[in-house]
Scaffold this active site. Sequence first.
Site, PDB file in Angstrom:
ATOM      1  N   VAL A  25      17.701  11.030  45.323  1.00  0.00           N
ATOM      2  CA  VAL A  25      17.318  10.972  43.815  1.00  0.00           C
ATOM      3  C   VAL A  25      16.892   9.618  43.559  1.00  0.00           C
ATOM      4  O   VAL A  25      15.788   9.315  42.768  1.00  0.00           O
ATOM      5  CB  VAL A  25      18.822  11.005  42.863  1.00  0.00           C
ATOM      6  CG1 VAL A  25      18.290  10.538  41.495  1.00  0.00           C
ATOM      7  CG2 VAL A  25      18.996  12.702  43.046  1.00  0.00           C
ATOM      8  N   ARG A  74      37.247  13.703  37.300  1.00  0.00           N
ATOM      9  CA  ARG A  74      37.324  14.950  36.364  1.00  0.00           C
ATOM     10  C   ARG A  74      37.583  14.033  35.144  1.00  0.00           C
ATOM     11  O   ARG A  74      38.510  13.040  35.060  1.00  0.00           O
ATOM     12  CB  ARG A  74      38.574  15.787  36.509  1.00  0.00           C
ATOM     13  CG  ARG A  74      38.268  16.285  38.003  1.00  0.00           C
ATOM     14  CD  ARG A  74      38.891  17.781  38.247  1.00  0.00           C
ATOM     15  NE  ARG A  74      38.387  18.482  39.373  1.00  0.00           N
ATOM     16  CZ  ARG A  74      38.544  18.387  40.633  1.00  0.00           C
ATOM     17  NH1 ARG A  74      39.793  17.432  41.056  1.00  0.00           N
ATOM     18  NH2 ARG A  74      38.014  18.878  41.764  1.00  0.00           N
ATOM     19  N   ILE A 128      32.937  21.245  48.775  1.00  0.00           N
ATOM     20  CA  ILE A 128      33.359  21.705  50.183  1.00  0.00           C
ATOM     21  C   ILE A 128      33.616  23.367  49.964  1.00  0.00           C
ATOM     22  O   ILE A 128      33.621  23.923  51.070  1.00  0.00           O
ATOM     23  CB  ILE A 128      34.240  20.763  50.838  1.00  0.00           C
ATOM     24  CG1 ILE A 128      35.497  21.102  49.970  1.00  0.00           C
ATOM     25  CG2 ILE A 128      34.006  19.627  50.925  1.00  0.00           C
ATOM     26  CD1 ILE A 128      36.841  21.028  50.922  1.00  0.00           C
ATOM     27  N   ARG A 156      45.458  24.824  68.062  1.00  0.00           N
ATOM     28  CA  ARG A 156      45.406  25.595  69.296  1.00  0.00           C
ATOM     29  C   ARG A 156      46.065  25.291  70.549  1.00  0.00           C
ATOM     30  O   ARG A 156      46.909  26.011  71.128  1.00  0.00           O
ATOM     31  CB  ARG A 156      43.902  26.223  69.469  1.00  0.00           C
ATOM     32  CG  ARG A 156      43.887  27.459  70.395  1.00  0.00           C
ATOM     33  CD  ARG A 156      42.647  27.626  70.584  1.00  0.00           C
ATOM     34  NE  ARG A 156      42.166  29.050  71.301  1.00  0.00           N
ATOM     35  CZ  ARG A 156      41.774  30.065  70.651  1.00  0.00           C
ATOM     36  NH1 ARG A 156      41.128  30.082  69.499  1.00  0.00           N
ATOM     37  NH2 ARG A 156      41.549  31.033  71.543  1.00  0.00           N
ATOM     38  N   MET A 171      40.899  25.043  52.758  1.00  0.00           N
ATOM     39  CA  MET A 171      40.708  24.894  51.422  1.00  0.00           C
ATOM     40  C   MET A 171      39.577  25.821  50.957  1.00  0.00           C
ATOM     41  O   MET A 171      39.395  26.741  51.861  1.00  0.00           O
ATOM     42  CB  MET A 171      40.245  23.576  51.286  1.00  0.00           C
ATOM     43  CG  MET A 171      41.112  22.669  51.011  1.00  0.00           C
ATOM     44  SD  MET A 171      40.444  20.836  50.538  1.00  0.00           S
ATOM     45  CE  MET A 171      41.769  20.341  49.705  1.00  0.00           C
ATOM     46  N   ARG A 173      39.436  26.738  47.267  1.00  0.00           N
ATOM     47  CA  ARG A 173      40.039  27.422  45.863  1.00  0.00           C
ATOM     48  C   ARG A 173      39.758  28.821  45.904  1.00  0.00           C
ATOM     49  O   ARG A 173      40.589  29.543  46.635  1.00  0.00           O
ATOM     50  CB  ARG A 173      39.002  26.822  44.991  1.00  0.00           C
ATOM     51  CG  ARG A 173      39.034  25.314  44.710  1.00  0.00           C
ATOM     52  CD  ARG A 173      38.993  24.753  43.587  1.00  0.00           C
ATOM     53  NE  ARG A 173      37.442  24.558  43.178  1.00  0.00           N
ATOM     54  CZ  ARG A 173      36.998  23.875  42.038  1.00  0.00           C
ATOM     55  NH1 ARG A 173      37.870  23.083  41.296  1.00  0.00           N
ATOM     56  NH2 ARG A 173      35.602  23.622  41.965  1.00  0.00           N
ATOM     57  N   GLN A 254      39.708  17.965  55.098  1.00  0.00           N
ATOM     58  CA  GLN A 254      38.659  18.588  55.073  1.00  0.00           C
ATOM     59  C   GLN A 254      37.672  17.927  54.001  1.00  0.00           C
ATOM     60  O   GLN A 254      36.513  18.722  54.218  1.00  0.00           O
ATOM     61  CB  GLN A 254      39.103  20.214  54.713  1.00  0.00           C
ATOM     62  CG  GLN A 254      39.995  20.970  55.632  1.00  0.00           C
ATOM     63  CD  GLN A 254      40.560  22.037  54.913  1.00  0.00           C
ATOM     64  OE1 GLN A 254      40.124  23.273  55.064  1.00  0.00           O
ATOM     65  NE2 GLN A 254      41.684  21.752  54.003  1.00  0.00           N
TER      66      GLN A 254
HETATM   67  P1  ADP Z   1      33.586  20.887  39.418  1.00  0.00           P
HETATM   68  O1  ADP Z   1      32.666  20.302  38.931  1.00  0.00           O
HETATM   69  O2  ADP Z   1      34.024  20.534  41.163  1.00  0.00           O
HETATM   70  O3  ADP Z   1      33.784  22.442  39.334  1.00  0.00           O
HETATM   71  P2  ADP Z   1      35.661  20.503  37.477  1.00  0.00           P
HETATM   72  O4  ADP Z   1      35.604  21.933  36.979  1.00  0.00           O
HETATM   73  O5  ADP Z   1      36.932  19.491  37.529  1.00  0.00           O
HETATM   74  O6  ADP Z   1      35.027  20.197  38.873  1.00  0.00           O
HETATM   75  O7  ADP Z   1      34.718  19.682  36.415  1.00  0.00           O
HETATM   76  C1  ADP Z   1      34.190  18.506  36.292  1.00  0.00           C
HETATM   77  C2  ADP Z   1      34.179  17.914  35.010  1.00  0.00           C
HETATM   78  O8  ADP Z   1      33.246  18.527  34.340  1.00  0.00           O
HETATM   79  C3  ADP Z   1      35.372  18.062  34.103  1.00  0.00           C
HETATM   80  O9  ADP Z   1      36.368  17.334  34.214  1.00  0.00           O
HETATM   81  C4  ADP Z   1      34.885  18.002  32.752  1.00  0.00           C
HETATM   82  O10 ADP Z   1      34.662  16.677  32.354  1.00  0.00           O
HETATM   83  C5  ADP Z   1      33.414  18.689  33.007  1.00  0.00           C
HETATM   84  N1  ADP Z   1      33.474  20.160  32.583  1.00  0.00           N
HETATM   85  C6  ADP Z   1      34.009  21.195  33.337  1.00  0.00           C
HETATM   86  N2  ADP Z   1      34.163  22.146  32.615  1.00  0.00           N
HETATM   87  C7  ADP Z   1      33.500  21.850  31.318  1.00  0.00           C
HETATM   88  C8  ADP Z   1      32.995  22.680  30.095  1.00  0.00           C
HETATM   89  N3  ADP Z   1      33.445  23.919  30.000  1.00  0.00           N
HETATM   90  N4  ADP Z   1      32.404  22.027  29.156  1.00  0.00           N
HETATM   91  C9  ADP Z   1      31.952  20.756  29.374  1.00  0.00           C
HETATM   92  N5  ADP Z   1      32.305  20.106  30.379  1.00  0.00           N
HETATM   93  C10 ADP Z   1      32.926  20.592  31.346  1.00  0.00           C
END
Ligand code: ADP
Length: 322
Positions: A25, A74, A128, A156, A171, A173, A254
């Site tokens: 980028v 997050r 991941i 193993r 992992m 999820r 991981q």
């Molecule tokens: P990933 O991007 O790995 O799925 P998360 O679900 O934790 O990880 O999301 C990362 C960040 O994105 C969250 O901490 C939040 O700030 C933002 N985010 C997640 N969901 C929403 C949503 N529905 N609307 C706005 N921002 C969001």
Amino acid sequence: MSARTIAVLTSGGDAPGMNAAIRAVVRAGITSGLRVMGVRRGYNGLLSGDAFEMNLRSVSDIIHRGGTALYTARSPEFNTPEGVQRAADMCHKLGIDGVVVIGGDGSFRGARDLTGAGIPCIGIPGTIDNDIASSEYTIGFDTAMNTAVQMIDRLRDTTESHDRCSVVEVMGRRCGDLALQTGIAVGATTILVPEVPFDFQKDIIERMRFTQKTGKKHFIIIVAEGVGHVTELAEDIESQTGIESRATVLGHVQRGGSPTLRDRVVGSEMGYHAVELLSQGKSNRVIVVRNSKIIDLDITEALQAVRPFNIELYRIAHKISI
Ligand code: ADP
């Protein structure tokens, strides 16, 4: 209108190969005449204004490193309409008129909302877990699979020496891809994934007993994070078969390590493509792999995608690991 100053951030869980995307980028942006800012710690950095101008050398020496040079977080604070508005205000203040968000589906929801607040965003899938339904592949998946395989190969050795059973949680999820691929690669007797219901007796105990009769003395059972309960599973296996069974949770190892060739190349390609889109005045797009090609989709559409689990490969795994 096309962007003149773009920003790049990494959000959610980190993944090896994110650095290759950041590097692409920055370099693609600068060489096409844009100003590029790096935002630290995901959306938190946008809220606090923790951003700095990057140059061609800012991304030297990162392509081979795991993690993310921009750090990640997050951000519950961003995940509110007021938070999104404040982040958009900060973008205006910093002169940012386009953002590349590297992360998972949660981060893409944030990118969609920020686009709605007037800041064009492009998403790049980095996780991941390979758990982004709109994309066949996410940056970091290949490295994580290879790390898991290396770790389980070590297990193993000791499992074999002691005629044991190893029950290993990997992992992913809610996604069983990491477990499936890893399970095939390590020759697991059984692979448990959240997408396919399992029968403890039929899928584990009977398979172990059958292979025992053919001379097998050590066993590896791979369990996806979304299935869990590896300690209980190991205890139940030991009590029903009499074979000493140990549970291992591979955990965050991981997530780390030097990215594989694939993650470096896909990260680089996706990063380049994201800049091209912003330069063309496009927004609210996410870059995905479809039919092994890198393309872009509308974020809202991408968030609704459903990707079926590779049940055929799952069946093959069970047929040959016997
Ligand atoms: P990933 O991007 O790995 O799925 P998360 O679900 O934790 O990880 O999301 C990362 C960040 O994105 C969250 O901490 C939040 O700030 C933002 N985010 C997640 N969901 C929403 C949503 N529905 N609307 C706005 N921002 C969001």
